[in-house]
Design a protein around this motif. Sequence first.
Motif, short mmCIF file in Angstrom:
data_model
loop_
_atom_site.label_atom_id
_atom_site.label_comp_id
_atom_site.label_asym_id
_atom_site.label_seq_id
_atom_site.Cartn_x
_atom_site.Cartn_y
_atom_site.Cartn_z
N ARG A 1 0.85 -1.19 0.00
CA ARG A 1 0.00 0.00 0.00
C ARG A 1 0.89 1.24 0.00
NH1 ARG A 1 -5.32 -0.91 1.38
NH2 ARG A 1 -5.76 -3.10 1.86
N GLY A 2 0.27 2.38 -0.38
CA GLY A 2 1.03 3.62 -0.38
C GLY A 2 2.10 3.67 -1.45
N VAL A 3 1.92 2.89 -2.51
CA VAL A 3 2.95 2.82 -3.55
C VAL A 3 3.12 4.15 -4.27
CG1 VAL A 3 2.60 0.35 -3.84
CG2 VAL A 3 1.34 1.95 -5.31
N ASN B 1 -13.01 1.26 -3.08
CA ASN B 1 -11.73 1.90 -3.37
C ASN B 1 -10.68 1.45 -2.35
OD1 ASN B 1 -14.13 3.79 -3.90
ND2 ASN B 1 -12.58 4.57 -5.30
N ILE B 2 -9.53 1.06 -2.84
CA ILE B 2 -8.46 0.61 -1.96
C ILE B 2 -8.06 1.69 -0.97
CG2 ILE B 2 -6.03 -0.08 -1.89
CD1 ILE B 2 -6.45 -1.52 -4.53
N SER B 3 -8.05 2.95 -1.41
CA SER B 3 -7.61 4.05 -0.57
C SER B 3 -8.53 4.30 0.61
CB SER B 3 -7.49 5.33 -1.41
OG SER B 3 -8.72 5.66 -2.00
N ASP B 4 -9.72 3.68 0.63
CA ASP B 4 -10.66 3.88 1.72
C ASP B 4 -10.68 2.73 2.73
OD1 ASP B 4 -11.73 6.37 1.58
OD2 ASP B 4 -13.75 5.73 1.10
N GLU B 5 -9.81 1.75 2.53
CA GLU B 5 -9.81 0.60 3.41
C GLU B 5 -9.07 0.91 4.71
OE1 GLU B 5 -8.04 -2.49 1.12
OE2 GLU B 5 -9.80 -2.76 -0.18
N PRO B 6 -9.49 0.30 5.84
CA PRO B 6 -8.83 0.54 7.12
C PRO B 6 -7.34 0.24 7.09
CG PRO B 6 -10.88 -0.66 7.43
CD PRO B 6 -10.64 -0.60 5.94
N GLU B 7 -6.94 -0.72 6.27
CA GLU B 7 -5.53 -1.11 6.21
C GLU B 7 -4.63 0.00 5.70
OE1 GLU B 7 -8.06 -4.59 6.48
OE2 GLU B 7 -8.05 -2.88 5.12
N VAL C 1 0.21 2.39 5.84
CA VAL C 1 1.11 3.09 4.93
C VAL C 1 2.18 3.86 5.69
CG1 VAL C 1 1.29 4.91 3.19
CG2 VAL C 1 -0.57 3.24 3.07
N GLY C 2 1.76 4.59 6.74
CA GLY C 2 2.72 5.34 7.54
C GLY C 2 3.78 4.45 8.15
N ARG C 3 3.35 3.28 8.60
CA ARG C 3 4.31 2.34 9.20
C ARG C 3 5.33 1.86 8.17
NH1 ARG C 3 3.89 -3.12 9.66
NH2 ARG C 3 1.67 -3.10 9.17
N TYR C 4 4.84 1.56 6.96
CA TYR C 4 5.76 1.14 5.89
C TYR C 4 6.76 2.26 5.56
CZ TYR C 4 2.24 -2.51 5.00
OH TYR C 4 1.36 -3.55 5.12
N MET C 5 6.25 3.48 5.44
CA MET C 5 7.10 4.61 5.09
C MET C 5 8.14 4.87 6.18
SD MET C 5 6.40 5.90 2.07
CE MET C 5 6.97 7.61 2.16
N TRP C 6 7.70 4.84 7.44
CA TRP C 6 8.61 5.10 8.55
C TRP C 6 9.70 4.04 8.62
CZ3 TRP C 6 10.01 9.07 11.15
CH2 TRP C 6 10.60 8.98 12.42
N LYS C 7 9.34 2.80 8.38
CA LYS C 7 10.31 1.72 8.42
C LYS C 7 11.37 1.88 7.34
CE LYS C 7 10.74 -3.33 8.17
NZ LYS C 7 9.99 -4.62 8.03
#
Length: 319
Positions: free
Chosen positions: A176-178, A208-214, A218-224
């Motif tokens: 996500r967050g690609v 819409n994928i962008s509206d899913e709770p998951e 994205v923030g966690r992936y970016m921070w990592k």
Amino acid sequence: MPLVSALIPTYNRAERVGGAVETVLNQTHDDVEAVVVVDGSTDDTESVLAAYADDDRVRVRVNEENRGISYSFNRAAAVADGEFYCILGDDDRWHPEKVERQLEKFASLPDDFGVVYTGGVLATEEGRVTRRYRPDQRGDLYPDIFRGFHLHPHSSHMIRARDYDAVGGFDPDFPRGVDWEMTVRLAKRCKFDYLPEVLVRRTFHGSNISDEPEQLDVGRYMWKKYREEMVEYPDVAHAFLASWYLAKSRIELRHDRNYREGVRSAAKALHHQPSANAAIRFVIALTGPTGLQTAALARRAGASVQSTLLGGYDEGTGW
């Protein structure tokens, strides 16, 4: 007349993917191709695309199993011949002059500009506008791009193929967050510019994928992945964390997750970036899901009032 390739990944959207292909073929710029990657779909997507078998402007590749949006974008780019790549979600649509206008913009820019994006709207299937995307970032975006991804809609992005290839395309390790993640790498290489006009329409249809709770992951992936880079710019890091926690709070409350977690996330956002907006969000969080829903209704009402003023968008025709 440069060739422009639209990269279209699709998964189980047989009822929508044909419209994505048509929005490419109906561009006023004639030298276009639609490169569609069917990502392991189990519906009638391949049958829909078979109707374009005799059109050499449409190229279709099929993943035997679902490989994800990043893999599919990159597979489309691997077979595309365009000098420019355009991102296109299978449920998004373009104004007929979008590609032509972006090429004109590129022609007016120095060679170190690698991306041109545009304004857009999010509308319901009935045509009611719920959000307007207003471009406001241009030039050298690094490291400020970490503050948040505000270059929506992603389906408005036209990217020089050389820059897409140079950064290695999308990261397949990001489920996500690609859009945001790749934009970071592009921002380290090239400059951005935009057209303010509404040239892309996103449709809100409930899946819409962008509206899913998951999406809060994205923030966690970016921070990592980028923590070490971000901490070199403390103001940027605090802004990133504030944005992440605000998103967490909103999603936790909207989807009836732990109420206390929603409030705690809002408090962390306020800590990282004290501001009137963060304070308001914290107060809304204290009122729980009901307050969030009330705020969302007020925002949508405001967007509805503004919709008649959207330059270039006609609710009767879709533009």
